[in-house]
Design a protein around this motif. Structure first.
Motif, PDB file in Angstrom:
ATOM      1  N   GLY A 200     -28.613  19.061 -28.368  1.00 15.77           N
ATOM      2  CA  GLY A 200     -29.986  19.317 -28.792  1.00 15.77           C
ATOM      3  C   GLY A 200     -30.053  20.329 -29.918  1.00 15.77           C
ATOM      4  O   GLY A 200     -30.739  20.118 -30.926  1.00 15.77           O
ATOM      5  N   GLY A 201     -29.323  21.448 -29.741  1.00 19.42           N
ATOM      6  CA  GLY A 201     -29.301  22.454 -30.800  1.00 19.42           C
ATOM      7  C   GLY A 201     -28.626  21.953 -32.050  1.00 19.42           C
ATOM      8  O   GLY A 201     -29.080  22.211 -33.174  1.00 19.42           O
ATOM      9  N   SER A 202     -27.521  21.221 -31.895  1.00 17.00           N
ATOM     10  CA  SER A 202     -26.783  20.708 -33.049  1.00 17.00           C
ATOM     11  C   SER A 202     -27.597  19.670 -33.817  1.00 17.00           C
ATOM     12  O   SER A 202     -27.660  19.701 -35.054  1.00 17.00           O
ATOM     13  CB  SER A 202     -25.466  20.095 -32.581  1.00 17.00           C
ATOM     14  N   ILE A 203     -28.238  18.742 -33.093  1.00 15.31           N
ATOM     15  CA  ILE A 203     -29.052  17.705 -33.748  1.00 15.31           C
ATOM     16  C   ILE A 203     -30.230  18.333 -34.476  1.00 15.31           C
ATOM     17  O   ILE A 203     -30.557  17.956 -35.613  1.00 15.31           O
ATOM     18  CB  ILE A 203     -29.533  16.668 -32.708  1.00 15.31           C
ATOM     19  N   ALA A 204     -30.881  19.287 -33.803  1.00 15.39           N
ATOM     20  CA  ALA A 204     -32.026  19.950 -34.440  1.00 15.39           C
ATOM     21  C   ALA A 204     -31.599  20.656 -35.733  1.00 15.39           C
ATOM     22  O   ALA A 204     -32.323  20.644 -36.734  1.00 15.39           O
ATOM     23  CB  ALA A 204     -32.648  20.955 -33.466  1.00 15.39           C
ATOM     24  N   ARG A 205     -30.429  21.260 -35.695  1.00 15.39           N
ATOM     25  CA  ARG A 205     -29.924  21.941 -36.902  1.00 15.39           C
ATOM     26  C   ARG A 205     -29.656  20.940 -38.017  1.00 15.39           C
ATOM     27  O   ARG A 205     -29.983  21.189 -39.183  1.00 15.39           O
ATOM     28  CB  ARG A 205     -28.653  22.712 -36.543  1.00 15.39           C
ATOM     29  N   ILE A 224     -39.172  12.292 -33.174  1.00 15.31           N
ATOM     30  CA  ILE A 224     -39.173  10.896 -33.614  1.00 15.31           C
ATOM     31  C   ILE A 224     -37.776  10.292 -33.555  1.00 15.31           C
ATOM     32  O   ILE A 224     -37.571   9.188 -33.030  1.00 15.31           O
ATOM     33  CB  ILE A 224     -39.753  10.789 -35.041  1.00 15.31           C
ATOM     34  N   ILE A 225     -36.794  11.019 -34.072  1.00 13.82           N
ATOM     35  CA  ILE A 225     -35.429  10.488 -34.116  1.00 13.82           C
ATOM     36  C   ILE A 225     -34.839  10.370 -32.710  1.00 13.82           C
ATOM     37  O   ILE A 225     -34.267   9.332 -32.344  1.00 13.82           O
ATOM     38  CB  ILE A 225     -34.542  11.375 -35.018  1.00 13.82           C
ATOM     39  N   GLU A 226     -34.991  11.418 -31.904  1.00  9.65           N
ATOM     40  CA  GLU A 226     -34.421  11.366 -30.560  1.00  9.65           C
ATOM     41  C   GLU A 226     -35.165  10.369 -29.675  1.00  9.65           C
ATOM     42  O   GLU A 226     -34.558   9.693 -28.834  1.00  9.65           O
ATOM     43  CB  GLU A 226     -34.443  12.763 -29.944  1.00  9.65           C
ATOM     44  N   GLY A 227     -36.472  10.230 -29.858  1.00 12.95           N
ATOM     45  CA  GLY A 227     -37.237   9.252 -29.092  1.00 12.95           C
ATOM     46  C   GLY A 227     -36.866   7.828 -29.454  1.00 12.95           C
ATOM     47  O   GLY A 227     -36.746   6.956 -28.577  1.00 12.95           O
ATOM     48  N   ALA A 228     -36.662   7.565 -30.746  1.00  7.71           N
ATOM     49  CA  ALA A 228     -36.270   6.218 -31.182  1.00  7.71           C
ATOM     50  C   ALA A 228     -34.898   5.844 -30.632  1.00  7.71           C
ATOM     51  O   ALA A 228     -34.671   4.698 -30.213  1.00  7.71           O
ATOM     52  CB  ALA A 228     -36.259   6.159 -32.708  1.00  7.71           C
ATOM     53  N   ALA A 229     -33.992   6.811 -30.607  1.00  8.72           N
ATOM     54  CA  ALA A 229     -32.660   6.554 -30.034  1.00  8.72           C
ATOM     55  C   ALA A 229     -32.773   6.221 -28.547  1.00  8.72           C
ATOM     56  O   ALA A 229     -32.065   5.344 -28.030  1.00  8.72           O
ATOM     57  CB  ALA A 229     -31.757   7.770 -30.244  1.00  8.72           C
ATOM     58  N   THR A 230     -33.673   6.886 -27.846  1.00 10.86           N
ATOM     59  CA  THR A 230     -33.867   6.630 -26.422  1.00 10.86           C
ATOM     60  C   THR A 230     -34.412   5.226 -26.174  1.00 10.86           C
ATOM     61  O   THR A 230     -33.988   4.539 -25.237  1.00 10.86           O
ATOM     62  CB  THR A 230     -34.824   7.676 -25.820  1.00 10.86           C
ATOM     63  N   VAL A 231     -35.353   4.788 -26.995  1.00 12.43           N
ATOM     64  CA  VAL A 231     -35.900   3.429 -26.858  1.00 12.43           C
ATOM     65  C   VAL A 231     -34.793   2.399 -27.042  1.00 12.43           C
ATOM     66  O   VAL A 231     -34.705   1.406 -26.297  1.00 12.43           O
ATOM     67  CB  VAL A 231     -37.039   3.200 -27.870  1.00 12.43           C
ATOM     68  N   PHE A 232     -33.934   2.610 -28.022  1.00  7.40           N
ATOM     69  CA  PHE A 232     -32.825   1.680 -28.259  1.00  7.40           C
ATOM     70  C   PHE A 232     -31.892   1.645 -27.046  1.00  7.40           C
ATOM     71  O   PHE A 232     -31.463   0.575 -26.591  1.00  7.40           O
ATOM     72  CB  PHE A 232     -32.052   2.101 -29.509  1.00  7.40           C
ATOM     73  N   ILE A 233     -31.582   2.827 -26.502  1.00  7.53           N
ATOM     74  CA  ILE A 233     -30.684   2.910 -25.360  1.00  7.53           C
ATOM     75  C   ILE A 233     -31.295   2.225 -24.135  1.00  7.53           C
ATOM     76  O   ILE A 233     -30.582   1.645 -23.310  1.00  7.53           O
ATOM     77  CB  ILE A 233     -30.344   4.379 -25.052  1.00  7.53           C
ATOM     78  N   ALA A 234     -32.635   2.269 -24.008  1.00 11.63           N
ATOM     79  CA  ALA A 234     -33.307   1.627 -22.872  1.00 11.63           C
ATOM     80  C   ALA A 234     -32.996   0.139 -22.804  1.00 11.63           C
ATOM     81  O   ALA A 234     -32.757  -0.415 -21.730  1.00 11.63           O
ATOM     82  CB  ALA A 234     -34.818   1.849 -22.965  1.00 11.63           C
ATOM     83  N   PHE A 235     -33.006  -0.539 -23.947  1.00 12.66           N
ATOM     84  CA  PHE A 235     -32.684  -1.964 -23.980  1.00 12.66           C
ATOM     85  C   PHE A 235     -31.214  -2.190 -23.616  1.00 12.66           C
ATOM     86  O   PHE A 235     -30.881  -3.143 -22.906  1.00 12.66           O
ATOM     87  CB  PHE A 235     -32.978  -2.534 -25.366  1.00 12.66           C
ATOM     88  N   LEU A 236     -30.343  -1.313 -24.087  1.00 12.39           N
ATOM     89  CA  LEU A 236     -28.915  -1.443 -23.786  1.00 12.39           C
ATOM     90  C   LEU A 236     -28.657  -1.263 -22.295  1.00 12.39           C
ATOM     91  O   LEU A 236     -27.903  -2.037 -21.680  1.00 12.39           O
ATOM     92  CB  LEU A 236     -28.130  -0.403 -24.594  1.00 12.39           C
TER      93      LEU A 236
END
Length: 506
Positions: A200-205, A224-236
């Protein structure tokens, strides 16, 4: 074949026999005897044990780690957004940021038990995927809020969505592994929390330094970026998330039969998967003190753990670092905790002991919090962050695994894991109001209360030791056995770990 092995195979051979209580079946088997019995079961079902164990590890643990990694990342990214100006842009003042943290936990607590019950009606991979899709969308929504009211709304939806994750994950894990295997898998899963904190800290940086968009603030891009990644992972995860062992698609029929009998060999009771139960069957369980002790042991660790997760970056920043540098320095305690968690897990499984590791790690957590509280020296306070994260995040998976494997049967596992996580997450509500802006930079009250809650956890853990020891002796008495045998077979199955054959692990 020895008499002990014949007796064990006869006991686990049929559901009716497995449910029948006798004084002789109460006996314990040493490690060599259990290994021999397992080998005979493997030959009986044509299963290669090592190959099946790897298959379960690969098909169960990574999917759940990925799921909760994304969930925890979406839960704590609000602390990173705060460092990059979210409060100022939304006009938050007073304790409004803390209120935004708190509203997440209210639906999370309320719907935890409902989520575990629905997982029995609908398959877990459906519950996980729908939940993950919902909280991914809610996280994206956090990136577009314009006011305090909008932030509150999306945080409530996030809490509802995430209620079908943590408790259900423990429910699933405890259904696949014996007490001798469980801690390493639980801790492997739980270490995803520390990786999420570090990431979380690394991505935010990286977002702060790598995205330049005059139309959207950098803190919005975190959501936005972390939420979009989560939506993609949900389908997987719809295709790779495991169901219960009895219905798991990755297991062959002979592997399911072997796993069922193997788990019965260790627990000495039926899983009760085939026995139907409804929400009314949960009601008598609210009277049992052990469920409250389990929840308090967890709650006492969650108060400082959430406090650390939400406010560590702010504390580190107050030591003299810039926002970007604070994000970088917040990563290292998480990584240290990751290593410690897995070392403790290995030793706990190796020595077949839980309470010694949970209590000792809790004491380490108190020492770390005391370092942050009692010193004004920046390096000592930063060192305290390391020690606190080791102890708190090292103790929590041991407590959760310990209580989960001491629950027998689907009814009590379903209720017990959800009740512990649901009631325990009241600690999240408490934590959000312990570290207030007016208390900066010392956070004296927040750190003091956190130490007190870890003390509460230790007391609850010691009560669990006393209770389990007492019940192990009580269940050996003839009176208890006779009363249990008078119950209908279905009721005996639903009683799970209250079966005299079941021995609680300390």
């Amino acid at each position: 074949m020895s008499e002990a092995k014949l007796e064990a195979l006869a006991t686990v051979g049929t559901s009716e026999k497995a449910s029948t209580v006798s004084v002789t079946s109460r006996r314990s088997y040493n490690g060599d005897e259990l290994s021999e019995i397992q080998q005979d079961l493997a030959q009986k079902h044509g299963v290669k044990q090592r190959k099946l164990e790897w298959k379960i590890d690969i098909c169960v643990v990574p999917a759940l780690v990925l799921l909760y990694f994304a969930a925890f990342l979406d839960r704590i990214n609000i602390s990173n957004a705060r460092l990059y100006g979210m409060e100022e842009d939304l006009g938050l003042h007073g304790n409004q940021f803390n209120v935004a943290l708190t509203v997440f936990f209210v639906p999370y607590i309320v719907f935890e038990l409902v989520a575990n019950y629905l997982a029995k009606l609908f398959k877990p991979h459906w519950c996980f995927s729908v939940s993950m899709f919902m909280f991914g969308c809610s996280t994206i929504g956090c990136g577009f809020v314009k006011s305090f009211g909008g932030l509150i709304t999306v945080r409530v939806f996030l809490g509802v969505a995430e209620s079908a994750t943590f408790g259900l994950i423990f429910y699933i894990l405890s259904s696949y592994y014996t007490p001798r295997q469980a801690q390493r898998r639980f801790s492997c899963f739980f270490s995803s929390v520390t990786l999420a904190g570090a990431a979380g800290g690394s991505i935010a940086r990286q977002i702060y330094t790598g995205i330049g968009n005059k139309h959207l603030a950098n803190w919005r891009w975190i959501f936005i970026i972390e939420g979009a990644a989560t939506v993609f992972i949900a389908f997987l995860l719809f295709f790779i998330t495991p169901d219960f062992p009895e219905t798991a698609k990755f297991l062959k029929p002979n592997e399911k039969a072997f796993l069922k009998e193997k788990l019965q060999l260790y627990s000495r009771v039926e899983s009760g998967f085939e026995v139907k139960f409804n929400w009314r069957d949960y009601l008598p369980l609210f009277k049992e003190p052990i469920f409250y002790a389990n929840a308090l042991a967890y709650l006492g660790l969650l108060v400082p753990s959430y406090g650390y997760a939400y406010f560590a970056t702010s504390i580190i920043k107050l030591l003299g670092y810039t926002a970007v540098s604070a994000q970088q320095h917040s990563v290292y305690p998480w990584l240290a905790a990751f290593g410690y968690i897995n070392i403790v897990a290995y030793l706990s499984d190796r020595l077949q002991n839980r309470w010694c590791f949970s209590v000792s790690s809790s004491i380490i957590g108190i020492a770390g919090l005391a370092m942050v509280l009692g010193s004004s020296a920046p390096h000592v306070r930063y060192g305290g962050c390391f020690v606190a994260s080791l102890g708190l995040y090292g103790a929590t998976p041991v407590v959760v695994c310990w209580t989960s494997i001491n629950l027998g049967g689907h009814l009590r596992k379903s209720f017990g894991t959800a009740f512990q996580v649901g009631l325990g997450n009241i600690g999240g509500i408490i934590a959000t109001f312990l570290f207030l802006q007016k208390d900066e930079p010392k956070y004296t009250s927040g750190l003091s209360v956190s130490i007190g809650f870890v003390g509460l956890s230790i007391i609850s853990q010691l009560f669990i030791v006393f209770y389990c020891s007492f019940m192990n002796k009580k269940k050996m008495t003839l009176t208890y056995i006779e009363r249990f045998e008078e119950l209908p077979i279905e009721d005996r199955v639903l009683k799970g770990d209250l079966n005299p054959n079941f021995k609680y692990l300390l």
